[in-house]
Design a protein around this motif. Structure first.
Motif, PDB file in Angstrom:
ATOM      1  N   LEU A   1     -52.328 -24.750  -9.805  1.00 28.59           N
ATOM      2  CA  LEU A   1     -53.396 -25.749  -9.826  1.00 28.59           C
ATOM      3  C   LEU A   1     -53.825 -26.315  -8.479  1.00 28.59           C
ATOM      4  O   LEU A   1     -54.793 -27.082  -8.428  1.00 28.59           O
ATOM      5  N   SER A   2     -53.146 -25.970  -7.405  1.00 30.39           N
ATOM      6  CA  SER A   2     -53.472 -26.607  -6.123  1.00 30.39           C
ATOM      7  C   SER A   2     -54.584 -25.871  -5.375  1.00 30.39           C
ATOM      8  O   SER A   2     -54.425 -24.700  -5.015  1.00 30.39           O
TER       9      SER A   2
ATOM     10  N   ILE B   1     -45.111 -32.911  -2.469  1.00 33.09           N
ATOM     11  CA  ILE B   1     -45.802 -31.883  -3.247  1.00 33.09           C
ATOM     12  C   ILE B   1     -47.238 -32.350  -3.480  1.00 33.09           C
ATOM     13  O   ILE B   1     -47.501 -33.561  -3.495  1.00 33.09           O
ATOM     14  N   PHE B   2     -48.150 -31.431  -3.648  1.00 30.56           N
ATOM     15  CA  PHE B   2     -49.555 -31.749  -3.928  1.00 30.56           C
ATOM     16  C   PHE B   2     -50.170 -32.676  -2.873  1.00 30.56           C
ATOM     17  O   PHE B   2     -51.042 -33.492  -3.182  1.00 30.56           O
ATOM     18  N   GLY B   3     -49.675 -32.624  -1.650  1.00 31.53           N
ATOM     19  CA  GLY B   3     -50.204 -33.486  -0.606  1.00 31.53           C
ATOM     20  C   GLY B   3     -49.759 -34.926  -0.712  1.00 31.53           C
ATOM     21  O   GLY B   3     -50.329 -35.814  -0.072  1.00 31.53           O
ATOM     22  N   THR B   4     -48.700 -35.191  -1.494  1.00 30.84           N
ATOM     23  CA  THR B   4     -48.194 -36.560  -1.647  1.00 30.84           C
ATOM     24  C   THR B   4     -46.677 -36.505  -1.801  1.00 30.84           C
ATOM     25  O   THR B   4     -46.065 -35.441  -1.796  1.00 30.84           O
TER      26      THR B   4
ATOM     27  N   ALA C   1     -53.612 -33.123 -12.046  1.00 35.01           N
ATOM     28  CA  ALA C   1     -52.480 -32.262 -11.703  1.00 35.01           C
ATOM     29  C   ALA C   1     -51.200 -33.040 -11.406  1.00 35.01           C
ATOM     30  O   ALA C   1     -50.098 -32.601 -11.765  1.00 35.01           O
ATOM     31  N   LYS C   2     -51.311 -34.195 -10.735  1.00 37.77           N
ATOM     32  CA  LYS C   2     -50.097 -34.982 -10.459  1.00 37.77           C
ATOM     33  C   LYS C   2     -49.447 -35.421 -11.764  1.00 37.77           C
ATOM     34  O   LYS C   2     -48.221 -35.357 -11.917  1.00 37.77           O
TER      35      LYS C   2
END
Length: 341
Positions: A72-73, A42-45, A174-175
């Motif tokens: 938020l992304s 998620i979130f690029g991670t 965000a994370k």
């Protein structure tokens, strides 16, 4: 002992016996409930979540994270933040407003070291979701005109930007917020023991599968852009805490023999050049820890220490390079009891 006391004791004994037996049964039942382990992206991670529950909640957890992503992304073309960046008339949801108001609060507290409008500068230096080249001083000066958290406000139910080119990016918070949302979901399901980790940001509660406090390592800084080194600097007991780490030792590049770190100072427009290698912050919420860890990377050690003096509720573990170029450690006194190794 008179007759009255004997009668009272005879009444109390069965109650105490029932209480003790009930407590033992509850503890035994808790110990028999398995720990679930979920991992995904998620979130690029990546994320890893461990929790004690009698069934798998992975689908619900992913759904919760997708709500954060849709709010938020900047990578999500349908997200609230993307619509705001594209100057569309959109009403922010509660998640966006939670993060926005916290971001403004921490920006004010850190004198602008934390700033969710810094994305154009980050991208110009070759980081973020656009790939750029080294900007000229004129380009940096131009971009600085559209960077600054004061250029954004919340009025009449909408986000207002002083300049339509202002871009919001909540990647430095965000994370952590995602961790908080999963933790809130698990608590809502009655889960007492869990650890939520998203891209290195962590929230813990209760005990691990070995019935011990949760322990999280702080990675030793090294020039490791491929993230292959996992040598630990220390291990912290972080039960019932949120923890986030920010560092320049993995996200960087060399060009023309010069090293460029990914942390950009919103005021100067240039990558920071001070001696902090990584900043780890423990706080009541992971979003807060995430934002302050980023702030400290921008501010440098002395200013970070002054912030910590104002916030005894926070804990920090900062690794920096001393005058001899050797790694050195500073941590808040209240963190001493949490250092396991």
């Amino acid at each position: 002992m008179d007759e009255k006391q004997k009668k009272r004791l005879m009444w109390q004994l069965p109650f105490l016996t029932f209480l003790i037996v009930g407590t033992i049964l509850i503890i035994r039942q808790q110990q028999n409930v398995p720990y679930q382990k979920n991992a995904d992206f998620i979130f690029g991670t990546s994320y890893h979540i461990s929790y004690q529950y009698d069934s798998d909640l992975s689908a619900d957890i992913k759904a919760e994270l997708m709500k954060v992503d849709k709010s938020l992304s900047p990578f999500n073309k349908e997200s609230i933040i993307t619509a705001i960046n594209e100057n569309k008339d959109v009403e922010p949801d509660s998640m966006f407003l939670d993060v926005y108001h916290l971001a403004v609060q921490i920006s004010e507290d850190t004198d602008g070291a934390f700033d969710i409008t810094v994305a154009p500068l980050v991208n110009a230096w070759g980081f973020g979701f656009k790939q750029g080249t080294e900007p000229s001083s004129n380009q940096v000066d131009s971009l600085r005109q559209i960077v600054g958290y004061q250029k954004v406000s919340f009025e009449d139910g909408r986000i207002k930007k002083q300049d339509p080119r202002v871009m919001l990016d909540c990647s430095a918070i965000a994370k952590g917020y995602g961790c908080d949302m999963v933790a809130r979901f698990l608590r809502g399901r009655g889960v007492k023991n869990f650890m939520v980790e998203i891209g290195g940001e962590v929230v813990t509660c209760g005990l691990n599968p070995d019935r011990q406090p949760w322990r999280v390592g702080v990675t030793k800084p090294s020039d490791d852009s491929l993230s292959t080194s996992h040598e630990l600097q220390t291990i912290l007991n972080v039960t019932d805490k949120a923890m986030a780490t920010s560092g320049n030792y993995r996200n960087f590049y060399y060009k023309g023999g010069k090293k460029y770190a990914h942390t950009i100072d919103p005021k100067t427009g240039y990558p920071v050049q001070h001696n902090i290698l990584s900043a780890t912050v423990l706080a009541k919420s992971c979003a807060e820890a995430d934002a302050y860890a980023t702030s400290f990377m921008v501010m440098g050690l002395e200013k970070a220490q002054k912030v910590m003096e104002r916030h005894p509720e926070l804990m920090a573990y900062i690794i920096y390079s001393d005058q001899n170029g050797e790694n050195a450690i500073w941590y808040s006194p209240s963190l001493q009891e949490k250092i396991a190794e």
